[in-house]
Scaffold this motif. Structure first.
Motif, short mmCIF file in Angstrom:
data_model
loop_
_atom_site.label_atom_id
_atom_site.label_comp_id
_atom_site.label_asym_id
_atom_site.label_seq_id
_atom_site.Cartn_x
_atom_site.Cartn_y
_atom_site.Cartn_z
N THR A 231 0.85 -1.19 0.00
CA THR A 231 0.00 0.00 0.00
C THR A 231 0.89 1.24 0.00
N HIS A 232 0.65 2.13 -0.95
CA HIS A 232 1.40 3.38 -1.11
C HIS A 232 2.90 3.13 -1.25
N ALA A 233 3.27 2.05 -1.94
CA ALA A 233 4.67 1.71 -2.17
C ALA A 233 5.00 1.59 -3.66
N TRP A 234 4.10 2.09 -4.51
CA TRP A 234 4.27 2.02 -5.96
C TRP A 234 4.40 3.44 -6.49
N SER A 235 4.95 3.54 -7.70
CA SER A 235 5.23 4.85 -8.29
C SER A 235 5.07 4.79 -9.80
N ILE A 236 4.89 5.95 -10.42
CA ILE A 236 5.03 5.96 -11.86
C ILE A 236 6.52 5.80 -12.15
N PRO A 237 6.91 5.16 -13.26
CA PRO A 237 8.34 5.09 -13.60
C PRO A 237 8.87 6.51 -13.83
N LYS A 238 9.88 6.89 -13.07
CA LYS A 238 10.38 8.27 -13.12
C LYS A 238 11.81 8.33 -12.62
N GLY A 239 12.42 9.49 -12.80
CA GLY A 239 13.75 9.71 -12.28
C GLY A 239 14.13 11.17 -12.38
N GLU A 240 15.23 11.50 -11.74
CA GLU A 240 15.67 12.89 -11.65
C GLU A 240 16.28 13.38 -12.96
N TYR A 241 16.19 14.69 -13.14
CA TYR A 241 16.81 15.34 -14.30
C TYR A 241 17.23 16.75 -13.90
N LEU A 242 18.12 17.32 -14.70
CA LEU A 242 18.59 18.68 -14.46
C LEU A 242 17.60 19.67 -15.06
N GLU A 243 17.52 20.85 -14.48
CA GLU A 243 16.55 21.86 -14.90
C GLU A 243 16.67 22.20 -16.39
N ALA A 244 17.88 22.18 -16.94
CA ALA A 244 18.08 22.54 -18.34
C ALA A 244 17.67 21.41 -19.30
N GLU A 245 17.45 20.21 -18.79
CA GLU A 245 17.09 19.06 -19.63
C GLU A 245 15.61 19.08 -19.96
N ASP A 246 15.27 18.60 -21.16
CA ASP A 246 13.88 18.46 -21.57
C ASP A 246 13.23 17.37 -20.71
N PRO A 247 12.15 17.68 -19.99
CA PRO A 247 11.56 16.68 -19.10
C PRO A 247 11.04 15.44 -19.81
N ASP B 22 11.29 -3.33 -8.44
CA ASP B 22 11.33 -4.80 -8.36
C ASP B 22 10.10 -5.47 -8.97
N ALA B 23 9.12 -4.67 -9.41
CA ALA B 23 7.93 -5.20 -10.09
C ALA B 23 7.23 -4.04 -10.78
N ALA B 24 6.52 -4.35 -11.82
CA ALA B 24 5.69 -3.34 -12.50
C ALA B 24 4.58 -4.07 -13.24
N ARG B 25 3.40 -3.46 -13.25
CA ARG B 25 2.28 -4.09 -13.95
C ARG B 25 1.10 -3.13 -14.04
N TRP B 26 0.10 -3.60 -14.77
CA TRP B 26 -1.14 -2.86 -14.94
C TRP B 26 -2.05 -3.05 -13.73
N PHE B 27 -2.67 -1.95 -13.31
CA PHE B 27 -3.67 -1.99 -12.25
C PHE B 27 -4.88 -1.17 -12.68
N PRO B 28 -6.08 -1.60 -12.30
CA PRO B 28 -7.24 -0.73 -12.48
C PRO B 28 -6.97 0.59 -11.74
N GLU B 29 -7.44 1.67 -12.29
CA GLU B 29 -7.18 2.99 -11.71
C GLU B 29 -7.58 3.05 -10.24
N SER B 30 -8.70 2.44 -9.88
CA SER B 30 -9.14 2.46 -8.48
C SER B 30 -8.14 1.75 -7.56
N GLU B 31 -7.57 0.66 -8.02
CA GLU B 31 -6.57 -0.06 -7.22
C GLU B 31 -5.25 0.70 -7.18
N ALA B 32 -4.91 1.35 -8.29
CA ALA B 32 -3.68 2.15 -8.33
C ALA B 32 -3.72 3.27 -7.29
#
Length: 165
Positions: A36-52, A124-134
């Motif tokens: 519970t509340h331990a999942w994230s969108i795939p993301k990572g840090e970037y520098l301000e000058a970089e295109d997000p 360590d894992a990634a998959r599809w979830f219904p929006e309500s479960e996400a």
């Protein structure tokens, strides 16, 4: 200095028109027994000058072990997290089905103070979830990203960035 992160939220609709989102379980010993509340969108840090969007595509590939699908990416917005970090999130409709998830790793002394440093996968894992479960799985600071997706879903011609096809 503000920490900036960029990520991708893939979504799809089931034959029953149920919205599903692709999210990832954070790796490492802190998150190992949490769901519970331990999942994230795939993301990572970037520098301000970089295109997000460029950063989001790079980080997705690093965390999933495969490139993000070619798609028209919609910028959902920039979301301040409780830590102060800013996440710029992009969304695309895609039926992403990788054969496996092979995340990059990070080094961490665990248990803290033990002198033992090990490598852990960022994801360590990634998959599809219904929006309500996400909504139950995602860290609370990222719930506004789901809200923004809901506001934008179905709108035509709003893509602000396009990944190479």
């Amino acid at each position: 200095m503000t920490v900036r992160s960029a990520g991708i939220l893939l979504y799809r609709r089931t034959p029953e028109l149920q919205l599903e989102v692709w999210i990832a379980h954070m790796g490492g010993p802190f998150w190992a027994r949490k769901d519970t509340h331990a999942w994230s969108i795939p993301k990572g840090e970037y520098l301000e000058a970089e295109d997000p969007l460029v950063a989001a595509l790079r980080e997705f590939a690093e965390e999933m072990g495969t490139p993000a699908p070619p798609a028209d990416y919609l910028q959902l917005g920039t979301f301040r997290q409780p830590s102060g970090k800013l996440i710029t999130a992009f969304a695309a409709e895609a039926d992403f089905q990788p054969e496996q998830i092979v995340s990059n790793t990070f080094s961490l002394e665990w248990p803290k103070g033990s002198g033992v440093v090990q490598d852990y996968p960022e994801i360590d894992a990634a998959r599809w979830f219904p929006e309500s479960e996400a909504r139950i799985k995602l860290v609370k600071g990222q719930l506004p990203i789901l809200d923004a997706l809901g506001e934008h879903i179905g709108e035509q011609g709003t893509a602000r960035g396009t990944a190479p096809k």
